[in-house]
Write an enzyme that holds these catalytic residues in place. Structure first.
Site, PDB file in Angstrom:
ATOM      1  N   ARG A  77       7.425 -13.815   8.551  1.00 57.11           N
ATOM      2  CA  ARG A  77       7.934 -13.010   9.669  1.00 57.11           C
ATOM      3  C   ARG A  77       7.142 -11.718   9.728  1.00 57.11           C
ATOM      4  O   ARG A  77       7.172 -10.926   8.799  1.00 57.11           O
ATOM      5  CB  ARG A  77       9.438 -12.730   9.486  1.00 57.11           C
ATOM      6  N   LYS A 106      23.354 -11.288   8.795  1.00 51.12           N
ATOM      7  CA  LYS A 106      23.959 -11.899   9.987  1.00 51.12           C
ATOM      8  C   LYS A 106      23.559 -13.367  10.113  1.00 51.12           C
ATOM      9  O   LYS A 106      24.386 -14.238  10.353  1.00 51.12           O
ATOM     10  CB  LYS A 106      23.534 -11.137  11.259  1.00 51.12           C
ATOM     11  N   ARG A 110      11.839 -11.065   1.695  1.00 48.53           N
ATOM     12  CA  ARG A 110      11.674 -12.223   2.575  1.00 48.53           C
ATOM     13  C   ARG A 110      10.267 -12.247   3.165  1.00 48.53           C
ATOM     14  O   ARG A 110       9.677 -13.310   3.349  1.00 48.53           O
ATOM     15  CB  ARG A 110      12.711 -12.189   3.703  1.00 48.53           C
ATOM     16  N   ARG A 158      12.539  -0.802  12.301  1.00 46.19           N
ATOM     17  CA  ARG A 158      13.664  -1.622  12.789  1.00 46.19           C
ATOM     18  C   ARG A 158      14.992  -0.936  12.470  1.00 46.19           C
ATOM     19  O   ARG A 158      15.924  -0.956  13.270  1.00 46.19           O
ATOM     20  CB  ARG A 158      13.625  -3.013  12.142  1.00 46.19           C
ATOM     21  N   ARG A 171      22.758  -5.543  21.286  1.00 45.87           N
ATOM     22  CA  ARG A 171      22.087  -4.530  20.481  1.00 45.87           C
ATOM     23  C   ARG A 171      21.952  -3.201  21.203  1.00 45.87           C
ATOM     24  O   ARG A 171      21.361  -2.267  20.667  1.00 45.87           O
ATOM     25  CB  ARG A 171      20.684  -5.030  20.159  1.00 45.87           C
TER      26      ARG A 171
HETATM   27  P1  AP5 Z   1      19.493 -12.358   7.177  1.00 50.63           P
HETATM   28  O1  AP5 Z   1      20.670 -13.244   7.034  1.00 50.63           O
HETATM   29  O2  AP5 Z   1      18.311 -12.855   7.915  1.00 50.63           O
HETATM   30  O3  AP5 Z   1      19.941 -10.952   7.767  1.00 50.63           O
HETATM   31  P2  AP5 Z   1      20.015 -10.529   9.291  1.00 50.63           P
HETATM   32  O4  AP5 Z   1      21.056  -9.460   9.392  1.00 50.63           O
HETATM   33  O5  AP5 Z   1      20.168 -11.732  10.138  1.00 50.63           O
HETATM   34  O6  AP5 Z   1      18.583  -9.868   9.378  1.00 50.63           O
HETATM   35  P3  AP5 Z   1      17.360 -10.133  10.357  1.00 50.63           P
HETATM   36  O7  AP5 Z   1      16.106  -9.830   9.662  1.00 50.63           O
HETATM   37  O8  AP5 Z   1      17.467 -11.417  11.034  1.00 50.63           O
HETATM   38  O9  AP5 Z   1      17.614  -8.885  11.233  1.00 50.63           O
HETATM   39  P4  AP5 Z   1      17.283  -8.467  12.600  1.00 50.63           P
HETATM   40  O10 AP5 Z   1      18.610  -8.200  13.144  1.00 50.63           O
HETATM   41  O11 AP5 Z   1      16.314  -7.342  12.588  1.00 50.63           O
HETATM   42  O12 AP5 Z   1      16.444  -9.700  13.202  1.00 50.63           O
HETATM   43  P5  AP5 Z   1      16.583 -10.522  14.537  1.00 50.63           P
HETATM   44  O13 AP5 Z   1      16.001 -11.819  14.278  1.00 50.63           O
HETATM   45  O14 AP5 Z   1      17.938 -10.433  15.110  1.00 50.63           O
HETATM   46  O15 AP5 Z   1      19.087 -11.886   5.697  1.00 50.63           O
HETATM   47  C1  AP5 Z   1      17.924 -11.121   5.471  1.00 50.63           C
HETATM   48  C2  AP5 Z   1      17.401 -11.474   4.063  1.00 50.63           C
HETATM   49  O16 AP5 Z   1      18.397 -11.087   3.096  1.00 50.63           O
HETATM   50  C3  AP5 Z   1      17.179 -12.983   3.861  1.00 50.63           C
HETATM   51  O17 AP5 Z   1      16.063 -13.179   3.064  1.00 50.63           O
HETATM   52  C4  AP5 Z   1      18.455 -13.449   3.126  1.00 50.63           C
HETATM   53  O18 AP5 Z   1      18.230 -14.559   2.305  1.00 50.63           O
HETATM   54  C5  AP5 Z   1      18.803 -12.212   2.316  1.00 50.63           C
HETATM   55  N1  AP5 Z   1      20.250 -12.090   2.102  1.00 50.63           N
HETATM   56  C6  AP5 Z   1      21.234 -12.335   2.995  1.00 50.63           C
HETATM   57  N2  AP5 Z   1      22.447 -12.107   2.433  1.00 50.63           N
HETATM   58  C7  AP5 Z   1      22.198 -11.698   1.157  1.00 50.63           C
HETATM   59  C8  AP5 Z   1      23.045 -11.295   0.076  1.00 50.63           C
HETATM   60  N3  AP5 Z   1      24.377 -11.268   0.189  1.00 50.63           N
HETATM   61  N4  AP5 Z   1      22.456 -10.925  -1.089  1.00 50.63           N
HETATM   62  C9  AP5 Z   1      21.090 -10.928  -1.223  1.00 50.63           C
HETATM   63  N5  AP5 Z   1      20.227 -11.309  -0.240  1.00 50.63           N
HETATM   64  C10 AP5 Z   1      20.788 -11.677   0.942  1.00 50.63           C
HETATM   65  O19 AP5 Z   1      15.631  -9.669  15.526  1.00 50.63           O
HETATM   66  C11 AP5 Z   1      14.260  -9.591  15.339  1.00 50.63           C
HETATM   67  C12 AP5 Z   1      13.647  -8.784  16.467  1.00 50.63           C
HETATM   68  O20 AP5 Z   1      13.867  -9.463  17.717  1.00 50.63           O
HETATM   69  C13 AP5 Z   1      14.235  -7.379  16.698  1.00 50.63           C
HETATM   70  O21 AP5 Z   1      13.631  -6.416  15.865  1.00 50.63           O
HETATM   71  C14 AP5 Z   1      13.919  -7.166  18.175  1.00 50.63           C
HETATM   72  O22 AP5 Z   1      12.564  -6.833  18.350  1.00 50.63           O
HETATM   73  C15 AP5 Z   1      14.144  -8.547  18.763  1.00 50.63           C
HETATM   74  N6  AP5 Z   1      15.513  -8.737  19.226  1.00 50.63           N
HETATM   75  C16 AP5 Z   1      16.423  -9.638  18.731  1.00 50.63           C
HETATM   76  N7  AP5 Z   1      17.583  -9.527  19.384  1.00 50.63           N
HETATM   77  C17 AP5 Z   1      17.423  -8.547  20.303  1.00 50.63           C
HETATM   78  C18 AP5 Z   1      18.292  -7.960  21.254  1.00 50.63           C
HETATM   79  N8  AP5 Z   1      19.574  -8.351  21.402  1.00 50.63           N
HETATM   80  N9  AP5 Z   1      17.800  -6.961  22.026  1.00 50.63           N
HETATM   81  C19 AP5 Z   1      16.523  -6.551  21.924  1.00 50.63           C
HETATM   82  N10 AP5 Z   1      15.642  -7.053  21.018  1.00 50.63           N
HETATM   83  C20 AP5 Z   1      16.109  -8.054  20.208  1.00 50.63           C
END
Ligand code: AP5
Length: 198
Positions: A134, A14, A128, A146, A89
């Site tokens: 992280r 994402k 990562r 997660r 979410r």
């Molecule tokens: P990336 O692009 O970062 O993937 P992502 O889907 O954004 O994954 P996140 O780790 O950011 O997921 P998340 O949803 O758990 O985290 P968030 O920050 O929202 O890619 C991941 C890796 O894969 C990278 O290294 C990238 O280079 C690699 N990659 C990407 N595309 C690729 C491809 N095609 N091929 C190979 N490699 C690839 O949330 C973190 C925490 O915050 C949550 O756990 C929760 O505690 C809190 N939080 C955030 N939002 C909320 C909410 N709305 N409600 C409640 N808690 C929340």
């Protein structure tokens, strides 16, 4: 205004795809994960409270993230549209977002859901974790927590949008460019539909 939700489990790409899409379409990126990490970096009370949940791989309480998104929408009335990344979410967050967008006389155009096999998600996140610092990528237990949280609380959000015909699955494995191409095709259609209506 074209508003898109980029949906999918942790590690589905994402954030990676949002960064490319905002450049191409001039949309504003709203990532609740990034906003929360910024609060943690600044050691604000909100950040310190959120960290307790994030380090366990659990979702932060709805009212915290809804409040953050509400402030961002209010602070950016000139935006041409938003890419929501990691929000909503929970179904409660989706309902709150609908209300906030209705107040702005706009709505969600589409939810684009990146689908990636679970073993690949785990591999990407642990990989990562080796370099990003992280804490929620640090080990397999947290990463799996997660993903469980995603299945229990976030996956049901799909139904909220599917009932309005706004939910679309996108293959999220392959190269970053290939996936960007698939997302771009969908967004081009939405932009064209919007232009026809105007
Ligand atoms: P990336 O692009 O970062 O993937 P992502 O889907 O954004 O994954 P996140 O780790 O950011 O997921 P998340 O949803 O758990 O985290 P968030 O920050 O929202 O890619 C991941 C890796 O894969 C990278 O290294 C990238 O280079 C690699 N990659 C990407 N595309 C690729 C491809 N095609 N091929 C190979 N490699 C690839 O949330 C973190 C925490 O915050 C949550 O756990 C929760 O505690 C809190 N939080 C955030 N939002 C909320 C909410 N709305 N409600 C409640 N808690 C929340």
């Amino acid at each position: 205004m074209v508003n898109i939700i980029l949906f999918g489990p942790p590690g589905s790409g994402k954030g990676t795809q949002s960064a490319n899409l905002i450049n191409k379409y001039g949309l504003m990126h709203l990532s609740t994960g990034d906003l929360l990490r910024s609060e943690i970096g600044d050691q604000t009370p909100l950040g310190l409270e959120a960290k307790k949940f994030m380090d366990q791989g659990q979702l932060v309480p709805d009212e915290v993230v809804i409040g953050m998104i509400s402030s961002k929408l209010e602070a950016n009335p000139e935006a041409r549209g938003f890419i929501f990344d990691g929000f909503p979410r929970t179904t409660a967050q989706a309902e709150a977002l609908d209300k906030l967008l209705t107040l702005k006389k706009t709505s969600i155009a589409a939810v684009l859901a990146l689908e990636v096999p679970e073993d690949e998600l785990i591999k990407r996140l642990l990989n990562r974790g080796l370099t990003s610092g992280r804490t929620d990528d640090a080990n397999e237990d947290i990463v799996k927590a997660r993903i469980v949280e995603y299945h229990n609380k976030t996956a049901p959000v799909a139904d909220h949008y599917a009932k309005y015909g706004k939910f679309k699955k996108i293959k999220g494995s392959g190269t970053v460019d290939e996936i960007f191409g698939l997302l771009g095709k969908e967004i081009d259609k939405l932009v064209a539909e919007k232009a026809e209506k105007v």
